[in-house]
Design an enzyme around this catalytic site. Structure first.
Site, mmCIF file in Angstrom:
data_model
loop_
_atom_site.group_PDB
_atom_site.id
_atom_site.type_symbol
_atom_site.label_atom_id
_atom_site.label_comp_id
_atom_site.label_asym_id
_atom_site.label_seq_id
_atom_site.Cartn_x
_atom_site.Cartn_y
_atom_site.Cartn_z
ATOM 1 N N ASP A 100 28.161 -27.137 50.429
ATOM 2 C CA ASP A 100 27.492 -26.001 51.075
ATOM 3 C C ASP A 100 28.515 -24.916 51.413
ATOM 4 O O ASP A 100 29.391 -25.124 52.257
ATOM 5 C CB ASP A 100 26.798 -26.493 52.349
ATOM 6 C CG ASP A 100 25.818 -25.478 52.895
ATOM 7 O OD1 ASP A 100 25.849 -24.321 52.448
ATOM 8 O OD2 ASP A 100 25.021 -25.847 53.770
ATOM 9 N N ASP A 101 28.417 -23.775 50.760
ATOM 10 C CA ASP A 101 29.299 -22.624 51.017
ATOM 11 C C ASP A 101 30.742 -22.859 50.537
ATOM 12 O O ASP A 101 31.676 -22.254 51.058
ATOM 13 C CB ASP A 101 29.343 -22.251 52.513
ATOM 14 C CG ASP A 101 28.007 -21.775 53.070
ATOM 15 O OD1 ASP A 101 27.028 -21.721 52.285
ATOM 16 O OD2 ASP A 101 27.950 -21.448 54.265
ATOM 17 N N CYS B 35 21.427 -20.513 51.242
ATOM 18 C CA CYS B 35 21.119 -21.939 51.082
ATOM 19 C C CYS B 35 19.735 -22.276 50.537
ATOM 20 O O CYS B 35 19.605 -22.948 49.510
ATOM 21 C CB CYS B 35 21.275 -22.637 52.423
ATOM 22 S SG CYS B 35 22.945 -22.523 53.084
ATOM 23 N N ARG C 42 18.749 -23.813 46.770
ATOM 24 C CA ARG C 42 18.254 -25.195 46.623
ATOM 25 C C ARG C 42 16.887 -25.235 45.951
ATOM 26 O O ARG C 42 16.598 -26.134 45.144
ATOM 27 C CB ARG C 42 18.162 -25.858 48.014
ATOM 28 C CG ARG C 42 19.498 -26.317 48.524
ATOM 29 C CD ARG C 42 19.604 -26.230 50.042
ATOM 30 N NE ARG C 42 20.970 -25.845 50.364
ATOM 31 C CZ ARG C 42 21.950 -26.711 50.577
ATOM 32 N NH1 ARG C 42 21.704 -27.999 50.592
ATOM 33 N NH2 ARG C 42 23.168 -26.283 50.804
ATOM 34 N N LYS D 40 21.811 -32.224 53.387
ATOM 35 C CA LYS D 40 21.102 -31.030 53.863
ATOM 36 C C LYS D 40 19.984 -30.642 52.905
ATOM 37 O O LYS D 40 20.238 -30.220 51.779
ATOM 38 C CB LYS D 40 22.105 -29.880 54.000
ATOM 39 C CG LYS D 40 21.458 -28.538 54.314
ATOM 40 C CD LYS D 40 22.520 -27.494 54.525
ATOM 41 C CE LYS D 40 21.939 -26.096 54.443
ATOM 42 N NZ LYS D 40 22.950 -25.071 54.715
ATOM 43 N N HIS E 278 16.956 -28.384 53.618
ATOM 44 C CA HIS E 278 16.774 -26.937 53.811
ATOM 45 C C HIS E 278 15.705 -26.301 52.924
ATOM 46 O O HIS E 278 15.850 -25.156 52.475
ATOM 47 C CB HIS E 278 18.101 -26.178 53.664
ATOM 48 C CG HIS E 278 18.164 -25.020 54.616
ATOM 49 N ND1 HIS E 278 19.248 -24.199 54.753
ATOM 50 C CD2 HIS E 278 17.230 -24.563 55.495
ATOM 51 C CE1 HIS E 278 18.997 -23.281 55.660
ATOM 52 N NE2 HIS E 278 17.781 -23.490 56.124
ATOM 53 N N SER F 289 20.392 -26.255 58.074
ATOM 54 C CA SER F 289 21.807 -25.976 58.322
ATOM 55 C C SER F 289 22.274 -26.538 59.660
ATOM 56 O O SER F 289 21.517 -26.588 60.629
ATOM 57 C CB SER F 289 22.073 -24.458 58.289
ATOM 58 O OG SER F 289 21.859 -23.965 57.003
ATOM 59 N N HIS G 174 29.712 -25.989 55.447
ATOM 60 C CA HIS G 174 29.002 -24.932 56.172
ATOM 61 C C HIS G 174 29.504 -24.912 57.617
ATOM 62 O O HIS G 174 29.694 -25.970 58.223
ATOM 63 C CB HIS G 174 27.498 -25.237 56.132
ATOM 64 C CG HIS G 174 26.608 -24.145 56.617
ATOM 65 N ND1 HIS G 174 26.449 -23.866 57.955
ATOM 66 C CD2 HIS G 174 25.834 -23.263 55.946
ATOM 67 C CE1 HIS G 174 25.586 -22.852 58.086
ATOM 68 N NE2 HIS G 174 25.206 -22.460 56.880
ATOM 69 N N ASP H 179 26.304 -24.603 46.649
ATOM 70 C CA ASP H 179 25.025 -23.875 46.712
ATOM 71 C C ASP H 179 25.183 -22.363 46.716
ATOM 72 O O ASP H 179 24.256 -21.632 46.410
ATOM 73 C CB ASP H 179 24.207 -24.314 47.938
ATOM 74 C CG ASP H 179 24.790 -23.822 49.249
ATOM 75 O OD1 ASP H 179 26.021 -23.611 49.343
ATOM 76 O OD2 ASP H 179 24.012 -23.641 50.216
ATOM 77 N N ASN H 180 26.356 -21.885 47.099
ATOM 78 C CA ASN H 180 26.639 -20.433 47.080
ATOM 79 C C ASN H 180 28.110 -20.240 47.412
ATOM 80 O O ASN H 180 28.815 -21.205 47.729
ATOM 81 C CB ASN H 180 25.746 -19.640 48.059
ATOM 82 C CG ASN H 180 25.696 -20.205 49.460
ATOM 83 O OD1 ASN H 180 24.689 -20.737 49.902
ATOM 84 N ND2 ASN H 180 26.805 -20.088 50.187
ATOM 85 N N LYS I 169 29.288 -15.341 49.885
ATOM 86 C CA LYS I 169 27.922 -15.631 50.324
ATOM 87 C C LYS I 169 27.196 -14.367 50.810
ATOM 88 O O LYS I 169 27.831 -13.480 51.373
ATOM 89 C CB LYS I 169 28.019 -16.647 51.465
ATOM 90 C CG LYS I 169 26.717 -17.085 52.077
ATOM 91 C CD LYS I 169 26.959 -18.142 53.144
ATOM 92 C CE LYS I 169 25.641 -18.573 53.772
ATOM 93 N NZ LYS I 169 25.793 -19.686 54.713
HETATM 94 MG MG MG Z 1 25.099 -22.482 51.607
#
Ligand code: MG
Length: 475
Positions: free
Chosen positions: A39-40, A79, A83, A142, A144, A167, A235, A287-288, A308
């Site tokens: 994540d991130d 996010c 997803r 996660k 989300h 998150s 994250h 994810d980003n 992001k």
């Molecule tokens: Mg993310």
């Protein structure tokens, strides 16, 4: 019936066609699939993508034993939308999930929207496609895509779920600054659809997710399985267990990545021990892009621009490594365009599943490219949004509202964000950092028209072939 004249030739033709089908894809039986989604985590946050200040030996090994994808994209730089796209093989706008879900219901006095919505249960996810072919499926981490029981992983094809449904900054946590988002409920940890803990100690999330993943693999070593592991980390707020605290030069962020790398190593070791390596496709991506305004608590996307929230390369282009011994060439670099939306049709092809042709998806089966049966990726066009497209090495951003993040000036302080709206054109083949817009150059007029038309056609298709987000009525 004459055996020699009819049955034997039919048998031979059948065997020939079968062997041709196998040699075209190299796939004899459906593989296990392990999909790890950080994540991130930024483009430059793996050793094999240039990270200097922390070590990722297990992820580097994964890259050495498989492929690095250097033009790999997520179709959203936040996010939930990212997803939704991954699991449905569709652009975020196609499935009505373009932003981020928050855990607030209309009854909480919040604006209607956020928490009353989720990925539509009518969508067909990767888990549903694979389950249909006999896979055991689990989501750990996660989610989300909606925290209401109607939207949880168990309603989207996953046999099991364990993790935080959104998150880790959307709730209460230890060390939280005074007054920060207190309107959210305490952070829940879910087992399937049940809250088993509130406000769990986040230091141990990566470890607990890993233990659960290893247990699942052991339990299903005889089945085909799909393990989807969307980590909560890195994250913000960042947490790490004691053995990894202070392990990296790059502070807490580096520690967190080193623990994620340990987690990957534990999974790889389990696959090796159970003799599953040869029949398991392992993928690691993010994810980003990095949350740059978080300063030292955010990652890096060098040499890409921004991160992001933005439409620049740093927001959408993420590191991706994948390994399947004997299928994906070791130590290879694949520079063709591939996206997370391509996973669903690719996995479906590997599992021998047929997708419903009536349901529009945007992903493509890229297995022939990953396997090396063709030299070019089937994907030459990718939409970052209905207003931003890449075709070949050209990227057009139509006039619109674009965010740009200012990184934090010093460690620990937060940066900011500005918005502007001028159109831009970049040649990514010699300007990967998007430093020189060529939009004003008259020689690119025809190119700009061609790329604009792609965006307009895509926007048009969304008018007739987009599906609604899932919504619950107010309780
Ligand atoms: Mg993310």
């Amino acid at each position: 019936m004459d055996f020699r004249k009819f049955v034997l030739p039919c048998l031979l033709v059948g065997l020939t066609l079968l062997s041709q089908a196998i040699s075209a894809t190299g796939v004899e039986r459906p593989p296990n699939i392990v999909l790890i989604f950080a994540d991130d985590l930024g483009y430059a946050d793996l050793g094999s993508f240039g990270a200097q200040d922390f070590k990722t030996p297990n992820l580097d090994r994964l890259a050495r034993e498989g492929a690095r994808l250097t033009n790999f994209y997520v179709p959203a730089s936040v996010c939930s939308a990212s997803r939704a796209a991954l699991l449905t093989g569709s652009y975020p706008d196609r499935v009505g999930v373009t932003g981020v879900f928050f855990p607030t219901r209309a009854k909480d006095g919040q604006p209607a929207g956020h928490g009353d919505k989720g990925l539509n249960p009518d969508e067909i996810t990767i888990a549903e496609v694979l389950k249909e072919k006999g896979y055991a499926t689990i989501c750990i981490g996660k989610w989300h895509l909606g925290d209401h029981p109607d939207f949880l992983p168990t309603k989207q094809g996953f046999d099991e779920y364990f993790g935080l449904p959104y998150s880790n900054d959307m709730g209460w946590w230890a060390g939280q600054p005074e007054g920060f988002k207190k309107d959210f409920p305490p952070l829940p940890l879910l087992e399937d659809e049940n809250v088993i803990e509130t406000n769990p100690n986040q230091r141990y999330l990566t470890r607990r997710y890993t233990e659960r993943a290893v247990g699942f693999i052991r339990q299903h070593s005889e089945d085909p399985f799909f393990l989807y592991l969307p980590h909560t980390m890195p994250h913000v707020p960042l947490f790490v267990s004691e053995p990894f605290s202070g392990s990296a030069k790059y502070g807490l962020y580096g520690d967190v990545i080193e623990e994620l790398d340990w987690s990957v190593g534990a999974i790889l070791e389990t696959l090796r021990e159970l003799n599953l390596e040869e029949n398991t496709l392992v993928i690691f991506t993010s994810d980003n892009g990095p949350w740059l305004s978080m300063g030292a608590h955010g990652g890096k996307a060098d040499p890409l621009r921004d991160g992001k929230f933005t439409r620049f390369e740093g927001g959408h282009r993420v590191p991706c490594v994948m390994r399947w011994p004997g299928k994906i060439a070791p130590n290879s670099e694949l520079d063709g365009i591939v996206s997370t939306i391509d996973f669903l049709p690719t996995f479906a092809a590997l599992a021998g599943a047929t997708l419903n042709a009536e349901r529009k998806i945007d992903g493509m089966d890229v297995w022939p490219y990953l396997y090396g049966a063709v030299e070019e990726s089937p994907r030459d066009t990718f939409f970052y949004s209905p207003w931003v497209v890449r075709q070949g090495n050209w990227k057009l951003m139509l006039a619109g509202k674009y965010k740009e993040v200012f990184p934090a000036p010093t460690s620990g302080e937060k940066g900011g964000m500005v918005t502007y709206d001028h159109p831009q054109l970049y040649d990514l083949s010699n300007d990967i950092g998007e430093t020189r817009s060529l939009h004003a150059k008259s020689e690119h007029k025809v190119l700009i028209e061609t790329l604009s038309k792609l965006c307009l056609d895509y926007q048009e298709s969304l008018k007739t072939e987009a599906r609604p987000v899932g919504t619950i009525s107010a309780e």
